[in-house]
Design a protein around this motif. Sequence first.
Motif, PDB file in Angstrom:
ATOM      1  N   ALA A 137       0.834  -1.202   0.000  1.00 12.77           N
ATOM      2  CA  ALA A 137       0.000   0.000   0.000  1.00 12.77           C
ATOM      3  C   ALA A 137       0.869   1.253   0.000  1.00 12.77           C
ATOM      4  N   ALA A 138       1.940   1.227   0.789  1.00 14.02           N
ATOM      5  CA  ALA A 138       2.854   2.375   0.838  1.00 14.02           C
ATOM      6  C   ALA A 138       3.542   2.574  -0.510  1.00 14.02           C
ATOM      7  N   MET A 139       3.926   1.453  -1.153  1.00 14.78           N
ATOM      8  CA  MET A 139       4.591   1.538  -2.447  1.00 14.78           C
ATOM      9  C   MET A 139       3.661   2.152  -3.491  1.00 14.78           C
ATOM     10  N   ALA A 140       2.379   1.767  -3.431  1.00 16.72           N
ATOM     11  CA  ALA A 140       1.400   2.293  -4.383  1.00 16.72           C
ATOM     12  C   ALA A 140       1.224   3.801  -4.225  1.00 16.72           C
ATOM     13  N   GLN A 141       1.498   4.314  -3.015  1.00 12.67           N
ATOM     14  CA  GLN A 141       1.385   5.750  -2.741  1.00 12.67           C
ATOM     15  C   GLN A 141       2.710   6.482  -2.945  1.00 12.67           C
ATOM     16  N   GLY A 142       3.719   5.745  -3.439  1.00 12.32           N
ATOM     17  CA  GLY A 142       5.015   6.363  -3.687  1.00 12.32           C
ATOM     18  C   GLY A 142       5.881   6.520  -2.454  1.00 12.32           C
ATOM     19  N   LYS A 143       5.492   5.906  -1.351  1.00 11.47           N
ATOM     20  CA  LYS A 143       6.265   6.002  -0.104  1.00 11.47           C
ATOM     21  C   LYS A 143       7.285   4.868  -0.061  1.00 11.47           C
ATOM     22  N   THR A 144       8.324   5.000  -0.884  1.00 13.11           N
ATOM     23  CA  THR A 144       9.255   3.892  -1.067  1.00 13.11           C
ATOM     24  C   THR A 144      10.088   3.597   0.179  1.00 13.11           C
ATOM     25  N   ASP A 145      10.487   4.626   0.918  1.00 15.68           N
ATOM     26  CA  ASP A 145      11.283   4.396   2.134  1.00 15.68           C
ATOM     27  C   ASP A 145      10.477   3.620   3.168  1.00 15.68           C
ATOM     28  N   GLU A 146       9.210   4.002   3.324  1.00 14.59           N
ATOM     29  CA  GLU A 146       8.333   3.305   4.264  1.00 14.59           C
ATOM     30  C   GLU A 146       8.116   1.852   3.811  1.00 14.59           C
ATOM     31  N   ALA A 147       7.907   1.671   2.508  1.00 14.81           N
ATOM     32  CA  ALA A 147       7.713   0.324   1.971  1.00 14.81           C
ATOM     33  C   ALA A 147       8.943  -0.544   2.220  1.00 14.81           C
ATOM     34  N   GLN A 148      10.116   0.036   1.992  1.00 15.89           N
ATOM     35  CA  GLN A 148      11.370  -0.697   2.211  1.00 15.89           C
ATOM     36  C   GLN A 148      11.479  -1.169   3.655  1.00 15.89           C
ATOM     37  N   SER A 149      11.197  -0.275   4.594  1.00 18.47           N
ATOM     38  CA  SER A 149      11.302  -0.624   6.025  1.00 18.47           C
ATOM     39  C   SER A 149      10.312  -1.724   6.398  1.00 18.47           C
ATOM     40  N   LEU A 150       9.083  -1.611   5.902  1.00 22.75           N
ATOM     41  CA  LEU A 150       8.058  -2.611   6.227  1.00 22.75           C
ATOM     42  C   LEU A 150       8.403  -3.975   5.648  1.00 22.75           C
ATOM     43  N   LEU A 151       8.933  -3.988   4.436  1.00 25.56           N
ATOM     44  CA  LEU A 151       9.308  -5.257   3.813  1.00 25.56           C
ATOM     45  C   LEU A 151      10.476  -5.910   4.545  1.00 25.56           C
ATOM     46  N   GLU A 152      11.432  -5.100   4.957  1.00 28.43           N
ATOM     47  CA  GLU A 152      12.561  -5.648   5.717  1.00 28.43           C
ATOM     48  C   GLU A 152      12.094  -6.185   7.062  1.00 28.43           C
ATOM     49  N   GLU A 153      11.134  -5.501   7.677  1.00 32.02           N
ATOM     50  CA  GLU A 153      10.567  -5.989   8.937  1.00 32.02           C
ATOM     51  C   GLU A 153       9.806  -7.291   8.719  1.00 32.02           C
ATOM     52  N   SER A 154       9.103  -7.372   7.590  1.00 26.36           N
ATOM     53  CA  SER A 154       8.381  -8.596   7.250  1.00 26.36           C
ATOM     54  C   SER A 154       9.337  -9.779   7.135  1.00 26.36           C
ATOM     55  N   LEU A 155      10.487  -9.548   6.516  1.00 20.48           N
ATOM     56  CA  LEU A 155      11.475 -10.621   6.366  1.00 20.48           C
ATOM     57  C   LEU A 155      12.126 -10.992   7.687  1.00 20.48           C
ATOM     58  N   GLN A 156      12.265 -10.036   8.582  1.00 18.59           N
ATOM     59  CA  GLN A 156      12.782 -10.362   9.915  1.00 18.59           C
ATOM     60  C   GLN A 156      11.801 -11.269  10.655  1.00 18.59           C
ATOM     61  N   THR A 157      10.508 -11.021  10.435  1.00 18.38           N
ATOM     62  CA  THR A 157       9.481 -11.855  11.061  1.00 18.38           C
ATOM     63  C   THR A 157       9.482 -13.255  10.450  1.00 18.38           C
ATOM     64  N   ASN A 158       9.673 -13.315   9.129  1.00 21.96           N
ATOM     65  CA  ASN A 158       9.648 -14.601   8.438  1.00 21.96           C
ATOM     66  C   ASN A 158      10.604 -14.557   7.244  1.00 21.96           C
ATOM     67  N   PRO A 159      11.848 -15.030   7.433  1.00 21.86           N
ATOM     68  CA  PRO A 159      12.833 -14.986   6.345  1.00 21.86           C
ATOM     69  C   PRO A 159      12.433 -15.810   5.122  1.00 21.86           C
ATOM     70  N   GLN A 160      11.437 -16.691   5.268  1.00 19.69           N
ATOM     71  CA  GLN A 160      10.986 -17.514   4.139  1.00 19.69           C
ATOM     72  C   GLN A 160       9.844 -16.865   3.349  1.00 19.69           C
ATOM     73  N   ASN A 161       9.524 -15.611   3.655  1.00 13.48           N
ATOM     74  CA  ASN A 161       8.425 -14.942   2.947  1.00 13.48           C
ATOM     75  C   ASN A 161       8.923 -14.464   1.578  1.00 13.48           C
ATOM     76  N   ASP A 162       8.803 -15.358   0.587  1.00  9.52           N
ATOM     77  CA  ASP A 162       9.312 -15.048  -0.747  1.00  9.52           C
ATOM     78  C   ASP A 162       8.571 -13.890  -1.410  1.00  9.52           C
ATOM     79  N   GLN A 163       7.295 -13.714  -1.073  1.00  8.43           N
ATOM     80  CA  GLN A 163       6.545 -12.598  -1.654  1.00  8.43           C
ATOM     81  C   GLN A 163       7.134 -11.260  -1.201  1.00  8.43           C
ATOM     82  N   ALA A 164       7.597 -11.204   0.047  1.00  8.67           N
ATOM     83  CA  ALA A 164       8.244  -9.980   0.532  1.00  8.67           C
ATOM     84  C   ALA A 164       9.561  -9.756  -0.208  1.00  8.67           C
ATOM     85  N   ARG A 165      10.295 -10.828  -0.444  1.00  5.72           N
ATOM     86  CA  ARG A 165      11.546 -10.702  -1.206  1.00  5.72           C
ATOM     87  C   ARG A 165      11.271 -10.218  -2.638  1.00  5.72           C
TER      88      ARG A 165
END
Length: 289
Positions: A125-153
């Motif tokens: 949702a953040a990426m769709a609004q052009g908030k790339t820094d926020e999107a990057q942080s959320l995706l990295e947090e998602s991977l910390q929660t689950n390193p096997q989340n290929d969709q986040a990668r």
Amino acid sequence: MATGEHILEVNLGNFQEAVIELSQKALVLVDFWAPWCGPCRALGPVLEKLAEEMQGAFVLAKINSDENPELSREYQVRGIPAVKAFKNGKVVDEFTGALPESAIRQFLEKHLPKPGDDLRAEAMAAMAQGKTDEAQSLLEESLQTNPQNDQARLALAHLAIQQGRHADAQAQIDAMSPLFQMEIEVEGLKALLEFTDTARKAPPITTLETTIAHEKGDARALAMYQRALVLLLQGQEAAALDQLIEMVERHKSYDDGLARKTILKIFALHSNQGPLVEQYRTKLSRALY
């Protein structure tokens, strides 16, 4: 038949509410069965056990196919047991026959939410609004929660490509599971990285156009290929595809059918669907045959 909060008896009268509407909120597994069907009697208890064990991860909707022939016809049930997974009102996957429990768990795993998916959804949702820094942080947090989340990668790789960080994009692709790397979206990403690398090394487009106008054979074919990729990365997809179609017509066998293979990779960027793909799939077929 066991029934409960996570197991529903469904018929034509309540199908809209119990399957279509409910699948907007949760995964609904629809089991088409009949009392006389031996494999149904084997499969049913396994599905019911998993529905109770997973406590709401999915809802099991049991449909007696003999009593609901309209639903069986609508969803093209040709043999039972037939199990169809519904998300957002549509069938997203299915299987027929009495699979073992381990296979059913694997089937479910593909469609059930994974740890970090909520963060990934926020990131998209953040990426769709052009908030790339926020999107990057959320995706990295998602991977910390689950390193096997290929969709986040996958989303991180897209973001890296948009920002010109191609090594980071490749690193995300390399970290995906081998099976996920075969997904059409990932194949498209790999192609985009390949195209970018080739276009960077290409001569100026005016030089390429001169070569195309005056040279023959492999030199001309290479210039056509490079020009197509430069156009593609400038956002001129139709012009790029037109150049590749012409290359198929004039230099079909160059570099083991490079033009045809490149067109198919561009289709992969669009997940092999959409008006552009349909239009140029027809043109490619004409050029080849």
